[in-house]
Design a protein around this motif. Structure first.
Motif, short mmCIF file in Angstrom:
data_model
loop_
_atom_site.label_atom_id
_atom_site.label_comp_id
_atom_site.label_asym_id
_atom_site.label_seq_id
_atom_site.Cartn_x
_atom_site.Cartn_y
_atom_site.Cartn_z
N ARG A 149 0.84 -1.22 0.00
CA ARG A 149 0.00 0.00 0.00
C ARG A 149 0.86 1.25 0.00
NH1 ARG A 149 -2.85 -2.84 3.84
NH2 ARG A 149 -2.23 -1.44 5.50
N GLU A 150 1.94 1.22 0.76
CA GLU A 150 2.85 2.36 0.82
C GLU A 150 3.47 2.64 -0.55
OE1 GLU A 150 6.19 3.73 4.09
OE2 GLU A 150 5.96 1.60 3.65
N VAL A 151 3.95 1.59 -1.22
CA VAL A 151 4.54 1.73 -2.55
C VAL A 151 3.48 2.22 -3.54
CG1 VAL A 151 5.49 0.42 -4.50
CG2 VAL A 151 6.40 0.06 -2.19
N LEU A 152 2.30 1.64 -3.49
CA LEU A 152 1.23 2.03 -4.42
C LEU A 152 0.78 3.46 -4.18
CD1 LEU A 152 -0.36 0.90 -6.78
CD2 LEU A 152 -2.13 0.19 -5.15
N ILE A 169 10.53 6.18 -5.56
CA ILE A 169 9.87 5.42 -4.49
C ILE A 169 10.93 4.63 -3.73
CG2 ILE A 169 8.25 3.54 -3.99
CD1 ILE A 169 6.67 4.46 -6.52
N ALA A 170 11.85 4.00 -4.46
CA ALA A 170 12.92 3.22 -3.85
C ALA A 170 13.76 4.09 -2.91
CB ALA A 170 13.79 2.60 -4.93
N ALA A 171 14.12 5.27 -3.36
CA ALA A 171 14.92 6.17 -2.53
C ALA A 171 14.17 6.58 -1.27
CB ALA A 171 15.33 7.40 -3.33
N GLN A 172 12.89 6.90 -1.40
CA GLN A 172 12.09 7.33 -0.26
C GLN A 172 11.91 6.23 0.77
OE1 GLN A 172 8.59 9.43 -2.21
NE2 GLN A 172 8.53 10.23 -0.13
N LEU A 173 11.77 4.99 0.31
CA LEU A 173 11.49 3.88 1.21
C LEU A 173 12.72 3.03 1.53
CD1 LEU A 173 8.07 2.69 -0.28
CD2 LEU A 173 8.48 4.26 1.64
N TYR A 174 13.90 3.48 1.05
CA TYR A 174 15.15 2.78 1.29
C TYR A 174 15.09 1.34 0.76
CZ TYR A 174 15.69 6.79 4.30
OH TYR A 174 15.76 8.07 4.78
N LEU A 175 14.61 1.22 -0.47
CA LEU A 175 14.53 -0.06 -1.17
C LEU A 175 15.28 0.05 -2.48
CD1 LEU A 175 10.66 -0.61 -0.81
CD2 LEU A 175 12.44 -1.74 0.53
N SER A 176 15.48 -1.08 -3.14
CA SER A 176 16.05 -1.01 -4.49
C SER A 176 14.91 -0.80 -5.48
CB SER A 176 16.79 -2.31 -4.83
OG SER A 176 15.87 -3.36 -5.05
N ALA A 177 15.22 -0.26 -6.65
CA ALA A 177 14.20 -0.04 -7.67
C ALA A 177 13.58 -1.37 -8.11
CB ALA A 177 14.80 0.69 -8.88
N GLY A 178 14.38 -2.43 -8.13
CA GLY A 178 13.86 -3.76 -8.48
C GLY A 178 12.83 -4.25 -7.47
N THR A 179 13.09 -4.00 -6.19
CA THR A 179 12.13 -4.39 -5.15
C THR A 179 10.83 -3.62 -5.31
OG1 THR A 179 13.94 -4.92 -3.63
CG2 THR A 179 11.77 -4.52 -2.64
N VAL A 180 10.92 -2.35 -5.62
CA VAL A 180 9.71 -1.54 -5.85
C VAL A 180 8.93 -2.11 -7.02
CG1 VAL A 180 8.87 0.73 -6.59
CG2 VAL A 180 10.61 0.56 -4.79
N ARG A 181 9.62 -2.43 -8.11
CA ARG A 181 8.94 -3.02 -9.27
C ARG A 181 8.28 -4.35 -8.91
NH1 ARG A 181 13.26 -0.47 -11.88
NH2 ARG A 181 14.58 -2.33 -11.78
N ASN A 182 8.93 -5.14 -8.06
CA ASN A 182 8.34 -6.40 -7.61
C ASN A 182 7.07 -6.16 -6.80
OD1 ASN A 182 10.30 -7.97 -8.84
ND2 ASN A 182 11.56 -8.14 -6.98
N TYR A 183 7.12 -5.17 -5.90
CA TYR A 183 5.92 -4.83 -5.12
C TYR A 183 4.78 -4.42 -6.06
CZ TYR A 183 8.00 -4.90 -0.43
OH TYR A 183 8.57 -5.29 0.75
N LEU A 184 5.10 -3.58 -7.04
CA LEU A 184 4.07 -3.11 -7.97
C LEU A 184 3.51 -4.27 -8.79
CD1 LEU A 184 5.64 0.30 -9.01
CD2 LEU A 184 3.59 -0.05 -7.61
#
Length: 184
Positions: free
Chosen positions: A129-132, A144-159
């Motif tokens: 929900r946070e990523v979305l 989004i990755a920078a804001q949540l301290y994640l990798s861009a790949g992890t953000v894409r996986n969440y999406l």
């Protein structure tokens, strides 16, 4: 509107969720009125929890649109310290709700209660929900990755998981489904 009401004084107007606990800790208000659409990194339930620590004597009135079913269910558990009112409430209802909360009386708008009772089960995790929510604001995966301290790949996986869980075909459609169901 609140400032012109007898017995009520507005001590701050803020534009970002991250500012709210800091100002509440400093000002120690009797009540905090939050718009669910206030931008920031904190979700409304998280913000209510932080306010409980920063200003434990403050009550919180959250303004939601009618579709906030899942969110209102989470907030209803925090009653009577947290009340919920729709954004289309009249000015009189807003003032009266703030006064009710200050007196220790629960506030739960009937429209929001109906939305909570009829809301579909939310299949999304808090992180999804946070990523979305950030994607709905137009942020690209890198941001989004920078804001949540994640990798861009992890953000894409969440999406990708959000798209699958909502039954959507695209990120935009997933955002619409999640917003329409009150999940974000």
């Amino acid at each position: 509107m609140l400032a012109s009401s007898d017995g009520l004084e507005v001590v701050a107007e803020l534009a970002h969720t991250d500012e709210v606990p800091v100002v509440a800790a400093r000002e120690r208000p009797d009540a905090v009125v939050l718009d669910h659409a206030l931008p920031g990194s904190l979700t409304v339930p998280d913000l209510c929890e932080k306010l409980g620590v920063a200003a434990p004597r403050s009550v919180v009135l959250v303004l939601l649109d009618r579709r906030g079913g899942a969110l209102s269910t989470a907030l209803a558990r925090l009653a009577p310290r947290v009340g919920v009112l729709t954004t289309d409430a009249t000015p009189w209802q807003l003032v009266d709700s703030v006064r009710q909360l200050i007196r220790g009386e629960p506030v739960l708008d009937a429209k929001v209660a109906v939305a909570a009772l009829t809301a579909r089960h939310n299949p999304l995790t808090d992180r999804e929900r946070e990523v979305l929510r950030l994607a709905a604001d137009g942020a690209p995966a890198k941001e989004i990755a920078a804001q949540l301290y994640l990798s861009a790949g992890t953000v894409r996986n969440y999406l990708s998981r959000v798209i699958a869980k909502t039954g959507a075909r695209t990120r935009i459609e997933a955002i619409r489904i999640a917003q329409g169901s009150g999940w974000i």
